[in-house]
Design an enzyme around this catalytic site. Structure first.
Site, PDB file in Angstrom:
ATOM      1  N   GLU A   1       5.089  38.957 -34.616  1.00  0.00           N
ATOM      2  CA  GLU A   1       5.647  38.455 -33.360  1.00  0.00           C
ATOM      3  C   GLU A   1       4.538  38.033 -32.406  1.00  0.00           C
ATOM      4  O   GLU A   1       3.563  38.766 -32.208  1.00  0.00           O
ATOM      5  CB  GLU A   1       6.503  39.534 -32.703  1.00  0.00           C
ATOM      6  CG  GLU A   1       7.711  38.986 -31.996  1.00  0.00           C
ATOM      7  CD  GLU A   1       8.697  38.351 -32.964  1.00  0.00           C
ATOM      8  OE1 GLU A   1       8.739  37.097 -33.025  1.00  0.00           O
ATOM      9  OE2 GLU A   1       9.412  39.079 -33.649  1.00  0.00           O
TER      10      GLU A   1
ATOM     11  N   ASP B   1       2.419  33.391 -34.015  1.00  0.00           N
ATOM     12  CA  ASP B   1       2.516  32.011 -34.514  1.00  0.00           C
ATOM     13  C   ASP B   1       1.700  31.046 -33.669  1.00  0.00           C
ATOM     14  O   ASP B   1       0.955  30.221 -34.204  1.00  0.00           O
ATOM     15  CB  ASP B   1       3.971  31.556 -34.637  1.00  0.00           C
ATOM     16  CG  ASP B   1       4.786  31.668 -33.356  1.00  0.00           C
ATOM     17  OD1 ASP B   1       4.325  32.352 -32.417  1.00  0.00           O
ATOM     18  OD2 ASP B   1       5.879  31.079 -33.297  1.00  0.00           O
TER      19      ASP B   1
ATOM     20  N   SER C   1      29.756  19.458 -26.531  1.00  0.00           N
ATOM     21  CA  SER C   1      29.348  20.821 -26.833  1.00  0.00           C
ATOM     22  C   SER C   1      30.560  21.737 -26.820  1.00  0.00           C
ATOM     23  O   SER C   1      31.222  21.892 -25.791  1.00  0.00           O
ATOM     24  CB  SER C   1      28.323  21.314 -25.802  1.00  0.00           C
ATOM     25  OG  SER C   1      28.119  22.704 -25.932  1.00  0.00           O
TER      26      SER C   1
ATOM     27  N   LEU D   1      17.128  34.704 -31.552  1.00  0.00           N
ATOM     28  CA  LEU D   1      17.373  34.279 -32.933  1.00  0.00           C
ATOM     29  C   LEU D   1      17.192  32.779 -33.096  1.00  0.00           C
ATOM     30  O   LEU D   1      17.625  32.192 -34.073  1.00  0.00           O
ATOM     31  CB  LEU D   1      18.784  34.700 -33.364  1.00  0.00           C
ATOM     32  CG  LEU D   1      19.038  36.209 -33.339  1.00  0.00           C
ATOM     33  CD1 LEU D   1      20.456  36.525 -33.804  1.00  0.00           C
ATOM     34  CD2 LEU D   1      18.024  36.957 -34.192  1.00  0.00           C
TER      35      LEU D   1
ATOM     36  N   SER E   1      17.608  27.502 -30.109  1.00  0.00           N
ATOM     37  CA  SER E   1      17.062  26.204 -29.711  1.00  0.00           C
ATOM     38  C   SER E   1      16.464  25.470 -30.900  1.00  0.00           C
ATOM     39  O   SER E   1      16.672  24.262 -31.073  1.00  0.00           O
ATOM     40  CB  SER E   1      16.011  26.381 -28.612  1.00  0.00           C
ATOM     41  OG  SER E   1      14.955  27.214 -29.038  1.00  0.00           O
TER      42      SER E   1
ATOM     43  N   ASP F   1       9.707  28.990 -35.616  1.00  0.00           N
ATOM     44  CA  ASP F   1      11.162  28.853 -35.517  1.00  0.00           C
ATOM     45  C   ASP F   1      11.664  27.593 -36.201  1.00  0.00           C
ATOM     46  O   ASP F   1      12.619  27.618 -36.990  1.00  0.00           O
ATOM     47  CB  ASP F   1      11.588  28.855 -34.054  1.00  0.00           C
ATOM     48  CG  ASP F   1      11.238  30.152 -33.353  1.00  0.00           C
ATOM     49  OD1 ASP F   1      10.850  31.117 -34.038  1.00  0.00           O
ATOM     50  OD2 ASP F   1      11.335  30.189 -32.113  1.00  0.00           O
TER      51      ASP F   1
ATOM     52  N   TYR G   1       6.489  34.043 -21.003  1.00  0.00           N
ATOM     53  CA  TYR G   1       6.046  33.627 -22.346  1.00  0.00           C
ATOM     54  C   TYR G   1       4.789  32.762 -22.244  1.00  0.00           C
ATOM     55  O   TYR G   1       3.778  33.018 -22.911  1.00  0.00           O
ATOM     56  CB  TYR G   1       7.191  32.866 -23.024  1.00  0.00           C
ATOM     57  CG  TYR G   1       6.886  32.302 -24.396  1.00  0.00           C
ATOM     58  CD1 TYR G   1       7.305  32.973 -25.540  1.00  0.00           C
ATOM     59  CD2 TYR G   1       6.227  31.097 -24.549  1.00  0.00           C
ATOM     60  CE1 TYR G   1       7.061  32.459 -26.807  1.00  0.00           C
ATOM     61  CE2 TYR G   1       5.966  30.576 -25.812  1.00  0.00           C
ATOM     62  CZ  TYR G   1       6.393  31.255 -26.929  1.00  0.00           C
ATOM     63  OH  TYR G   1       6.142  30.739 -28.176  1.00  0.00           O
TER      64      TYR G   1
END
Length: 397
Positions: free
Chosen positions: A32, A35, A66, A123, A126, A183, A233
């Site tokens: 985690e 990457d 959507s 999860l 996006s 991802d 982040y």
């Protein structure tokens, strides 16, 4: 798939043969925040996915409905988004931009978007949305592309799936999150009954079998949602870059934290500011945990693999500081349940999900333990499910 195609007819009418594409979400088993530091990760693709049912047309417009937001929105290919565009439209817009810049001549389409990857859960909804959007745009530009894995649609435009993953990553950067490549890559390259070990620097990868008869992957959604673009982040990514720069003074071959061994870090950690030191310690030791995880799974040592998952959570909680009381409680409950081999938060943190390695006969015990305590103590309703490792993105129809 048939239901989604029928829903297209309800929204847009019978305007032609409906194509369907799928981009799966992912759960990262270990590795985690490594990457974007050029390191190693071990994710698996989920059965949960984002799907688009669409029909191409000749106009330079993309119109999406959507299901999740019960909202219709459009954009012109090659134009800026209208000021009042909903946030969810920015993802396919960014995908269209990067595909065009890569030399793909796009055509318009109408599409219904639906999915069961929970937004903000960690999860990678996006990335699933970006990958599905990319496949829809590629197929709309080449309607003769048959159903099949994502590779077929990519190669029809002279792209590899590795290149397509990088383009989708670039699209997410434009939306505002400086994510790593994991991802989008796992969404495109997942393999049924396997995890994927990815070298995030050169994009080489290998499939590692997951022995579902001996251990089950249980994902628990904490119900806590986070917004990665809030800054935490990106702040941590900058701190890692600062740490790599400072450590480069001791070894000119250090480009990213991936190039720093545990031994080198321990020898020079005093040269780092305290917060930067903690961030770097997590990344360096996490890469080492991924390497040991590969060895543990190779010899079938699930107990050691589970212990490494738990050590990863402790590092994410204490050094990277991306956990929270709800995630910590879920991990605590899991670790106190017999038959649970290891548990940790998964995804970027700040909410989202935990992932646990559980003996098959202990899954129900874990479910009962979580339901007995979690909502009472936090006020959030947990969502618990088991997912086998799934295949990557595909043109389904």
């Amino acid at each position: 798939m048939a239901d989604l195609a029928a829903r297209f007819g309800e929204i847009f009418g019978p305007v032609g043969p409906v194509r369907v594409v799928r981009g799966p979400g992912r759960v990262n088993l270990i590795g985690e925040h490594t990457d974007y530091n050029g390191g190693f990760v071990m994710p698996m693709a989920l059965e949960a996915s984002v799907r688009l049912a669409f029909v191409p047309h000749d106009e330079p417009t993309v119109t999406l409905w959507s299901e999740q937001f019960a909202e219709r929105a459009s954009f012109y290919l090659g134009a800026e988004a209208p000021a009042d565009s909903p946030h969810w439209l920015r993802y396919p817009m960014a995908v269209a931009e990067v595909l065009t810049e890569a030399g793909v001549t796009l055509h318009g389409l109408q599409a219904v978007v639906d999915g069961d990857v929970p937004v903000g859960s960690g999860l990678s909804s996006s990335a699933a949305y970006e990958v599905a959007s990319a496949l829809a745009l590629l197929v709309a530009a080449r309607p003769e592309v048959p159903a099949g894995p994502a590779q077929v649609a990519a190669e029809a435009h002279g792209l590899t799936t590795q290149r397509l993953a990088l383009l989708c990553q670039s699209a997410e950067h434009r939306v505002g999150v400086r994510c790593g490549i994991m991802d989008q890559f796992i969404s495109l390259h997942g393999r049924k009954a396997h995890a994927i070990v990815l070298d995030c620097r050169d994009l080489s990868y290998e499939a590692v079998p997951l022995p579902a008869d001996r251990a089950t992957v249980v994902i628990i959604d904490s119900g806590v949602r986070r917004k990665l673009t809030s800054g935490a982040y990106n702040e941590r990514r900058s701190q890692c870059e600062e740490g790599a720069g400072r450590l480069r003074k001791f070894d000119e071959n250090v480009e990213q934290l991936r190039d720093v061994s545990v031994e080198m870090f321990e020898a020079h950690e005093s040269a780092l500011p305290q917060t930067v030191r903690r961030r770097c310690r997590h990344v360096v030791t996490e890469d080492a945990r991924v390497a040991e995880s590969i060895e543990a799974l190779g010899r079938g040592d699930l107990e050691r693999f589970g212990a490494l998952l738990s050590a990863s959570h402790d590092s994410l909680r204490d050094d990277y500081e991306v956990s929270g009381p709800e995630l910590d409680l879920l991990v605590h409950i899991a670790r106190g349940t017999g038959g649970v081999l290891g548990s940790r938060l998964t995804g970027a943190g700040f909410g989202g999900c935990t992932v646990s390695l559980v003996r098959p006969d202990a899954v129900e015990t874990l479910r009962e333990a979580v339901l007995a305590r979690y909502e009472t103590e936090t006020g959030f309703e947990p969502h618990i499910w088991v997912s086998e490792a799934a295949d990557g993105a595909a043109v389904e129809a």
